[in-house]
Design a protein around this motif. Structure first.
Motif, PDB file in Angstrom:
ATOM      1  N   ILE A  39      12.165  19.656  42.582  1.00 13.21           N
ATOM      2  CA  ILE A  39      12.603  19.515  41.188  1.00 13.21           C
ATOM      3  C   ILE A  39      11.837  18.420  40.454  1.00 13.21           C
ATOM      4  O   ILE A  39      11.930  18.310  39.226  1.00 13.21           O
ATOM      5  N   ARG A  40      11.051  17.610  41.183  1.00 17.00           N
ATOM      6  CA  ARG A  40      10.213  16.609  40.522  1.00 17.00           C
ATOM      7  C   ARG A  40       8.922  17.209  39.980  1.00 17.00           C
ATOM      8  O   ARG A  40       8.235  16.584  39.166  1.00 17.00           O
ATOM      9  N   ASP A  41       8.583  18.420  40.436  1.00 18.69           N
ATOM     10  CA  ASP A  41       7.380  19.103  39.968  1.00 18.69           C
ATOM     11  C   ASP A  41       7.612  20.610  40.098  1.00 18.69           C
ATOM     12  O   ASP A  41       7.454  21.195  41.166  1.00 18.69           O
ATOM     13  N   LEU A  42       8.000  21.242  39.007  1.00 14.66           N
ATOM     14  CA  LEU A  42       8.372  22.648  39.021  1.00 14.66           C
ATOM     15  C   LEU A  42       7.241  23.574  38.597  1.00 14.66           C
ATOM     16  O   LEU A  42       7.480  24.752  38.327  1.00 14.66           O
ATOM     17  N   ARG A  43       6.026  23.067  38.575  1.00 11.99           N
ATOM     18  CA  ARG A  43       4.909  23.900  38.126  1.00 11.99           C
ATOM     19  C   ARG A  43       4.592  25.032  39.096  1.00 11.99           C
ATOM     20  O   ARG A  43       4.096  26.081  38.688  1.00 11.99           O
ATOM     21  N   ALA A  44       4.888  24.835  40.390  1.00 13.31           N
ATOM     22  CA  ALA A  44       4.606  25.857  41.399  1.00 13.31           C
ATOM     23  C   ALA A  44       5.524  25.636  42.584  1.00 13.31           C
ATOM     24  O   ALA A  44       6.016  24.518  42.810  1.00 13.31           O
ATOM     25  N   PRO A  45       5.781  26.679  43.389  1.00  6.61           N
ATOM     26  CA  PRO A  45       6.613  26.502  44.593  1.00  6.61           C
ATOM     27  C   PRO A  45       5.973  25.514  45.557  1.00  6.61           C
ATOM     28  O   PRO A  45       4.753  25.415  45.667  1.00  6.61           O
ATOM     29  N   CYS A  46       6.815  24.775  46.260  1.00  8.20           N
ATOM     30  CA  CYS A  46       6.324  23.817  47.246  1.00  8.20           C
ATOM     31  C   CYS A  46       6.397  24.378  48.657  1.00  8.20           C
ATOM     32  O   CYS A  46       5.795  23.815  49.582  1.00  8.20           O
ATOM     33  N   ALA A  47       7.140  25.458  48.863  1.00 14.15           N
ATOM     34  CA  ALA A  47       7.248  26.066  50.193  1.00 14.15           C
ATOM     35  C   ALA A  47       7.671  27.513  50.054  1.00 14.15           C
ATOM     36  O   ALA A  47       8.389  27.886  49.118  1.00 14.15           O
ATOM     37  N   VAL A  48       7.193  28.332  50.994  1.00 16.13           N
ATOM     38  CA  VAL A  48       7.535  29.749  51.018  1.00 16.13           C
ATOM     39  C   VAL A  48       7.773  30.150  52.464  1.00 16.13           C
ATOM     40  O   VAL A  48       6.975  29.822  53.344  1.00 16.13           O
ATOM     41  N   VAL A  49       8.875  30.842  52.716  1.00 14.44           N
ATOM     42  CA  VAL A  49       9.190  31.348  54.050  1.00 14.44           C
ATOM     43  C   VAL A  49       9.292  32.865  53.966  1.00 14.44           C
ATOM     44  O   VAL A  49       9.945  33.398  53.068  1.00 14.44           O
ATOM     45  N   ARG A  50       8.654  33.549  54.892  1.00 16.61           N
ATOM     46  CA  ARG A  50       8.675  35.009  54.891  1.00 16.61           C
ATOM     47  C   ARG A  50       9.964  35.530  55.531  1.00 16.61           C
ATOM     48  O   ARG A  50      10.404  35.025  56.557  1.00 16.61           O
ATOM     49  N   ARG A  51      10.525  36.563  54.911  1.00 13.66           N
ATOM     50  CA  ARG A  51      11.697  37.250  55.462  1.00 13.66           C
ATOM     51  C   ARG A  51      11.480  38.753  55.305  1.00 13.66           C
ATOM     52  O   ARG A  51      11.749  39.324  54.251  1.00 13.66           O
ATOM     53  N   PRO A  52      10.977  39.421  56.340  1.00 13.37           N
ATOM     54  CA  PRO A  52      10.669  40.855  56.229  1.00 13.37           C
ATOM     55  C   PRO A  52      11.905  41.676  55.887  1.00 13.37           C
ATOM     56  O   PRO A  52      13.018  41.384  56.333  1.00 13.37           O
ATOM     57  N   VAL A  78      16.487  34.230  62.218  1.00 17.46           N
ATOM     58  CA  VAL A  78      15.252  33.484  62.436  1.00 17.46           C
ATOM     59  C   VAL A  78      15.475  32.034  62.032  1.00 17.46           C
ATOM     60  O   VAL A  78      16.041  31.749  60.978  1.00 17.46           O
ATOM     61  N   LEU A  79      15.028  31.115  62.876  1.00 22.31           N
ATOM     62  CA  LEU A  79      15.135  29.678  62.625  1.00 22.31           C
ATOM     63  C   LEU A  79      13.742  29.136  62.333  1.00 22.31           C
ATOM     64  O   LEU A  79      12.881  29.081  63.215  1.00 22.31           O
ATOM     65  N   HIS A  80      13.518  28.732  61.099  1.00 21.41           N
ATOM     66  CA  HIS A  80      12.218  28.221  60.675  1.00 21.41           C
ATOM     67  C   HIS A  80      12.225  26.697  60.728  1.00 21.41           C
ATOM     68  O   HIS A  80      13.115  26.050  60.169  1.00 21.41           O
ATOM     69  N   ASP A  81      11.223  26.126  61.373  1.00 25.92           N
ATOM     70  CA  ASP A  81      11.022  24.679  61.370  1.00 25.92           C
ATOM     71  C   ASP A  81      10.207  24.340  60.128  1.00 25.92           C
ATOM     72  O   ASP A  81       9.009  24.633  60.059  1.00 25.92           O
ATOM     73  N   LEU A  82      10.836  23.724  59.144  1.00 20.63           N
ATOM     74  CA  LEU A  82      10.163  23.459  57.882  1.00 20.63           C
ATOM     75  C   LEU A  82       9.094  22.387  58.001  1.00 20.63           C
ATOM     76  O   LEU A  82       8.244  22.253  57.121  1.00 20.63           O
ATOM     77  N   SER A  98      -2.220  29.848  48.107  1.00 16.65           N
ATOM     78  CA  SER A  98      -1.576  29.434  46.866  1.00 16.65           C
ATOM     79  C   SER A  98      -1.079  28.001  46.938  1.00 16.65           C
ATOM     80  O   SER A  98      -0.359  27.549  46.063  1.00 16.65           O
ATOM     81  N   ASN A  99      -1.426  27.277  48.028  1.00 18.00           N
ATOM     82  CA  ASN A  99      -1.031  25.884  48.250  1.00 18.00           C
ATOM     83  C   ASN A  99       0.444  25.726  48.551  1.00 18.00           C
ATOM     84  O   ASN A  99       0.954  24.619  48.615  1.00 18.00           O
ATOM     85  N   ALA A 100       1.169  26.837  48.702  1.00 13.95           N
ATOM     86  CA  ALA A 100       2.556  26.756  49.156  1.00 13.95           C
ATOM     87  C   ALA A 100       2.562  26.694  50.677  1.00 13.95           C
ATOM     88  O   ALA A 100       1.571  27.016  51.339  1.00 13.95           O
ATOM     89  N   LEU A 101       3.675  26.275  51.242  1.00 13.32           N
ATOM     90  CA  LEU A 101       3.789  26.119  52.684  1.00 13.32           C
ATOM     91  C   LEU A 101       4.485  27.332  53.278  1.00 13.32           C
ATOM     92  O   LEU A 101       5.547  27.738  52.816  1.00 13.32           O
ATOM     93  N   VAL A 102       3.886  27.918  54.309  1.00  9.24           N
ATOM     94  CA  VAL A 102       4.450  29.100  54.945  1.00  9.24           C
ATOM     95  C   VAL A 102       4.460  28.911  56.444  1.00  9.24           C
ATOM     96  O   VAL A 102       3.790  28.042  56.990  1.00  9.24           O
ATOM     97  N   GLN A 103       5.252  29.740  57.123  1.00  7.01           N
ATOM     98  CA  GLN A 103       5.301  29.701  58.577  1.00  7.01           C
ATOM     99  C   GLN A 103       5.309  31.126  59.107  1.00  7.01           C
ATOM    100  O   GLN A 103       6.006  31.995  58.595  1.00  7.01           O
ATOM    101  N   ASP A 104       4.531  31.374  60.152  1.00  8.08           N
ATOM    102  CA  ASP A 104       4.415  32.717  60.698  1.00  8.08           C
ATOM    103  C   ASP A 104       4.915  32.838  62.134  1.00  8.08           C
ATOM    104  O   ASP A 104       4.915  33.916  62.695  1.00  8.08           O
TER     105      ASP A 104
END
Length: 373
Positions: A259-272, A300-304, A312-318
């Motif tokens: 919420i300090r910078d809403l210009r782009a997402p800071c993290a993305v997690v995939r959920r098929p 699924v348990l994602h370790d952030l 896109s500079n967002a954070l993802v986990q596979d």
């Protein structure tokens, strides 16, 4: 309850995620589940507009004492509704004290009802009316962080009610000046999430907003098209109260913003799994792990902390950790506030399926490490 916080840890000896409780109802379709703030009860909404309250104190006590045996989970309060149950929320200071043992619920074409957990009886009613003096149905409801206010989202308004005063709202803010206007928050309010400083809201048009405690809009932004901005169906603050996470219908991503910078997402997690159904997600007490239910029945348990940057500079986990929790879509998931216990609920409407998978509510124990809060 324990004064320690927990952190999911998958490498604790040879321990595994295991089921310690299961409901005996397999003919209902679960929509959502939430642990009570004191961690002794579970509330689950189902497709038949019924809210079921489960007393899980026995299972929690057994787990705390080191007994991890399987036990049945039976609803001791069943509250049926004449209209569609749209949402519910526990009173933040709920405990075994009868005065605090309550929750708020929203039913189509009815006022908001503050109900007693033990009996299901209505303690208080809160209603909002539009310019034509027609009762508005709240699509979503939430308590303020301190429990003194109730927030309700409507088609074009967000209202704040004083818990101690029945009747009309203290504030009723229109989300957009008019239907043709491009200003404000567009669409039906579908989600509300509160913390100690802000109220976050989201709509079925894919927009999100931050509000001041008096429901005034502070800023508005949209889910990027590449992450499925077709309508937000679940919204939750991370435990750090800085990141707000959102899941959209027909999307394979859960997206987070700082919420300090809403210009782009800071993290993305995939959920098929693309679906129009609401699907919850939850955090452990530390906020490091994100528990996500999937359409194939897995949790699924994602370790952030293990997220990597994509283009896109967002954070993802596979490479997350997972368990086959159910045989059908996991619609509801909730983390226990004090112990590493995870409640999951399954169900989706299926047509022309002669052998549908049984639906149930389950409680899982997750290996964890404790630390002083």
């Amino acid at each position: 309850m324990s004064n320690n916080a927990y952190l999911y840890e998958y490498t604790v000896g040879s321990q595994r995620i295991e089921c310690i409780a299961e409901s005996d109802e397999d003919c209902v379709i679960y929509r959502a589940v939430e642990w009570s703030p004191d961690g002794t009860m579970l509330a689950a909404s189902t497709d038949d507009s019924t809210l079921r309250i489960y007393d899980a104190n026995t299972q929690v006590t057994q787990y705390a004492s080191g007994e991890h045996r399987m036990s049945p989970l039976a609803a001791y309060t069943t509250i049926a509704h004449a209209g569609t149950l749209l949402g519910f929320a526990w009173y933040p200071h709920m405990n075994r004290d009868p005065a605090a043992n309550c929750f708020i619920e929203s039913v189509r074409d009815h006022p908001l009802h503050l109900c007693d957990t033990q009996t299901g009886k209505v303690r208080a009613s809160y209603s909002a009316y539009d310019a034509y003096d027609t009762l508005m149905s709240a699509t979503v409801v939430a308590f303020s962080h301190d429990g003194t206010s109730i927030y309700a989202g409507y088609a074009t308004h967000i209202g704040r009610f004083d818990v101690h005063r029945e009747g009309p709202p203290v504030e009723l803010t229109q989300t957009t000046p008019s239907r043709r206007s491009r200003d404000g928050l567009k669409g039906i309010v579908s989600c509300l999430a509160t913390n100690n400083t802000h109220i976050a809201s989201a709509t079925l048009s894919g927009q999100l907003a931050l509000h001041t405690p008096d429901t005034q809009i502070a800023c508005v932004w949209r889910v990027p098209v590449e992450y499925g901005g077709t309508g937000v169906t679940h919204l939750r603050w991370a435990p750090n109260n800085i990141h707000v996470w959102a899941a959209s219908r027909q999307s394979e991503f859960i997206v987070a913003w700082d919420i300090r910078d809403l210009r782009a997402p800071c993290a993305v997690v995939r959920r098929p799994g693309r679906t129009m159904q609401r699907m919850q997600f939850a955090f452990d007490a530390s906020g490091r792990h994100l528990a996500v239910g999937q359409a194939d029945g897995r949790v699924v348990l994602h370790d952030l902390n293990a997220l990597d940057c994509d283009q896109s500079n967002a954070l993802v986990q596979d490479d997350p950790n997972s368990v086959q929790a159910h045989g059908d879509l996991v619609a509801g998931i909730s983390s226990h506030p004090y112990y590493p216990l995870l409640a999951t609920a399954s169900g989706q409407r299926r047509f022309c399926d002669p052998n549908p998978a049984p639906n149930c509510l389950r409680v899982w124990s997750v290996p964890a490490q404790y630390y002083c809060a």
